[in-house]
Structures are given as C-alpha cells and as structure tokens.
Enzyme design. Structure first.
Site, PDB file in Angstrom:
ATOM      1  CG  HIS A 182      -1.887   1.158   1.199  1.00 49.61           C
ATOM      2  ND1 HIS A 182      -3.178   1.035   0.701  1.00 49.61           N
ATOM      3  CD2 HIS A 182      -1.758   2.443   1.614  1.00 49.61           C
ATOM      4  CE1 HIS A 182      -3.786   2.204   0.805  1.00 49.61           C
ATOM      5  NE2 HIS A 182      -2.961   3.071   1.352  1.00 49.61           N
ATOM      6  CB  CYS A 183       2.008   3.405  -2.651  1.00 47.34           C
ATOM      7  SG  CYS A 183       3.117   4.800  -2.929  1.00 47.34           S
ATOM      8  N   PRO A 184       1.374   5.127   0.379  1.00 46.73           N
ATOM      9  CG  PRO A 184       2.743   5.984   2.060  1.00 46.73           C
ATOM     10  CD  PRO A 184       2.525   4.766   1.214  1.00 46.73           C
ATOM     11  CG  ASN A 187      -5.283   7.997  -0.546  1.00 47.09           C
ATOM     12  OD1 ASN A 187      -5.208   7.309   0.468  1.00 47.09           O
ATOM     13  ND2 ASN A 187      -6.363   8.714  -0.829  1.00 47.09           N
TER      14      ASN A 187
END
Length: 375
Positions: A182-184, A187
């Site tokens: 999951h890449c912040p 998002n």
C-alpha cells in the site's frame, strides 16, 4: 517434685505437638500454593500454546498496536501525501519554466534547446500520465462469489475467496489481487492492474530528477555562490550602517527578484537530488523484484520457503517467474516488438496479462520455466 516434672513434661509435649501441627499446616499451605501456580501455568500455556509460535510471531504481536496506528494514519493522510507530491512536482515545473527555460533559450545552441524541450516535455508527460493512472486505477479485487474460483483459500479477515498471489490490505480493508504494497504517496494499493503504472512513475520521476540535477548543476553552483556573496555583502552593509546615521533605511544590495531566483535554483537542485537518490533506490529494488517475478510480499514468503526447502536439501523455484527477460515482457505487456515503443516509451493504458485470478502462461513467454501452482 515428681508432680512438677510430670506437669513440665506434659507442657513440653503439648508445645512440641503444636509446633508439629503448625509446621505441617505451613508445609500444606506451601504445597497448595505450588499446586495452584502449576495449575494456573498449565492453563495459561494450554490457552496460548501454538506450535508455530516463534520470535517473529511474538514480535509481530508486540508491534500490533503500532501497525494499527500506522494503518489508520496512512488511511487518513493519503490525500495529504498525494497533495504533497503534486505540490512539490508543480513547484519544480514552475521553477524550470520561469527561471531555467529563459536561460536555456538565451545561452544554449539550437540543438541543445531542441533536446531539452523534447526530452523535458516527454519526461513530464510520462510522469503525469503514470501518476494519474496509478492513483485512479483500482489494483483489482477478487469477486465475493466463489462459483468461478477453483483451488483458492479463504481470507481470514474478509471471509471471502482469496486467489493465488492475493493478500489482504489492512489499510484498504480489502483483498488485493497480486498485492505488492500500500503506497501512501498514491493513496492506493499497488496491485495487479496498477503495478506497471506505479513502477513507471517511479522510473520516470527518477529520470526527471536526475535530468534536472545534472542540467542545473552549474546554475546551482553559481546560485549558491551568489547567495553566499549576498550574505557577506549584507553583513558588511549592516556594519557600515551601524557606524553612520541615516534618516532612512538604505536600499538592499540585491533585489527581491535576484534573491528569489538564486534560492529557487538551489531549492530545485537540492529537492531533485534528494528525490533522485531515495526514489532511485526504491526503483532499483522494484526492478530487481520484477526481474525475479515476485512482489514485495512474495519476496518474504519465497525467502522463508527457500530456507525451509534448503534444510531438506531441495531447491525452491518460483512458479510465477519465466526468466528475467520474459518477466519484464509480461510485466510491461510487450507482446510484439513495436510494443516497446507504443506501450513502454509512450503513454499506454493497456491492461496487464491475465485477470489476477488465475495465472496461465502469457503469450509473450517463449518457454515455461516451472508449472504454475497456487501458493
């Protein structure tokens, strides 16, 4: 005399009998406490016993509150991270157009001007396209019904079918097909349908930062020297004005436009160089994973499986790896030679091979390296 002796002996016998009873009661109490402790310890071990428990499991359990906090913070701050990426990138583009491009048009030869205009705008288009596609494209989720899915496991968190290479994202609270992470900064999860967009964005952003750092190196040196000269002249001017009397504040040595120009060039070079180093390392890491035909999550799984089989004298083979070159062709969606231009060097919204539910042999693979088995 004898009566006194008898009385004394009777008292002593009574006293000894009391001491024996007290000692027996004390020992009995200690034994009861020990039995209760052993019983409680046995009950606790029976409730918490797990043959798979090791140091990693205990460490993960201790860090579970930290994971919960990170998941929730990342979920709520994803929009902030996306806005930060857009803001920083827009500031660099604005500085290039306002400060650097006029100098390039005035000082460079026509050939170099054409090169900078062509490459710079191509790189910018590729960055914007792949970032937009990465944040707007769904990574892919398995269907809730299990009618069309064969040989799959069940996710313990969402209680739904989980095909091979699918993992549950605690931030999105959903299973993701071929989940990488999951890449912040997006998002969004990086999965089957947007993995190529994510990697292409990292690659072209790194290339753009390296291009800006190299192209502005001489300007950065001049701007940094000019800023140091400004500080020195400002210090000398203040020393002179301290020894004199002025009815008005003397005018500044450098104009606001000059200060803003030099500081903008320094800001551009420092930011681009920092991003090039950090994002370049991440891009190389993912390039190595793509070459091996695995994701970030699968790397840890395959590492443990490789160690387990190595102890048994066996060799682990990744069932989803077709060889380095074919792995890249499958990842980029290159079926014919012209796709290197139309799908790699130009913006292309083509979808990856397969549906993420089953992993059949792609048509671009020359030969199958290993049977495709579900992990």
């Amino acid at each position: 005399m004898r009566s006194r002796q008898r009385m004394f002996a009777a008292v002593m016998r009574l006293l000894l009998k009391c001491l024996r009873l007290g000692r027996r009661r004390r020992f009995k109490l200690v034994r009861q406490v020990e039995q209760l402790w052993q019983y409680g310890h046995l009950c606790l071990r029976s409730l918490l016993y797990n043959s798979f428990t090791n140091g990693d499991v205990v460490l993960d359990s201790l860090f579970e509150p930290v994971y919960w906090l990170v998941d929730h913070v990342t979920r709520w701050f994803g929009v902030v991270f996306v806005a930060l990426v857009i803001g920083l990138t827009s500031s660099i583009v604005a500085i290039v157009y306002i400060c650097l491009l006029p100098l390039i048009l005035q000082t460079y030869t026509p050939a170099w001007i054409c090169w900078h205009l062509a490459y710079g705008h191509w790189n910018l288009i590729m960055i914007v396209f792949h970032y937009y596609m990465a944040i707007t494209t769904s990574p892919g989720h398995p269907p809730q019904a299990k009618d069309d899915l064969t040989g799959v496991s069940i996710c313990r968190k969402c209680i739904a079918p989980k095909p091979a290479r699918t993992h549950h994202c605690s931030i999105c609270n959903r299973c993701v097909l071929k989940m990488d992470h999951h890449c912040p900064w997006l998002n969004n999860c990086v999965g089957h349908y947007n993995h190529r967009y994510f990697f292409s964005f990292c690659l072209f952003m790194t290339m753009g930062c390296i291009y800006c750092s190299i192209s502005s190196w001489e300007m950065f040196r001049d701007a940094y020297a000019a800023i140091e000269r400004m500080k020195l002249l400002e210090k000398e001017r203040l020393q002179v004005t301290a020894n004199q009397t002025y009815y008005q504040t003397p005018p500044p040595t450098f104009s606001f436009r000059q200060r803003a120009f030099h500081k903008s060039v320094v800001y551009l070079w420092v930011l681009c160089s920092s991003v090039a180093l950090a994002l370049g390392a991440l891009t190389l890491w993912h390039a190595a994973l793509i070459t091996r035909g695995e994701t970030s999550i699968e790397r840890h799984i395959n590492k443990k499986e490789r160690q387990r089989l190595q102890k048994k004298g066996k060799v682990f083979r990744n069932p989803y790896s077709y060889g380095g070159w074919d792995n890249w062709k499958v990842f980029l969606g290159v079926d014919v030679p012209r796709h290197w231009l139309t799908r790699v060097l130009l913006p292309s919204p083509h979808r990856p091979h397969g549906t993420g539910l089953s992993w059949d042999l792609p048509p671009c693979v020359t030969e199958q390296r290993a049977p495709l088995l579900a992990i």
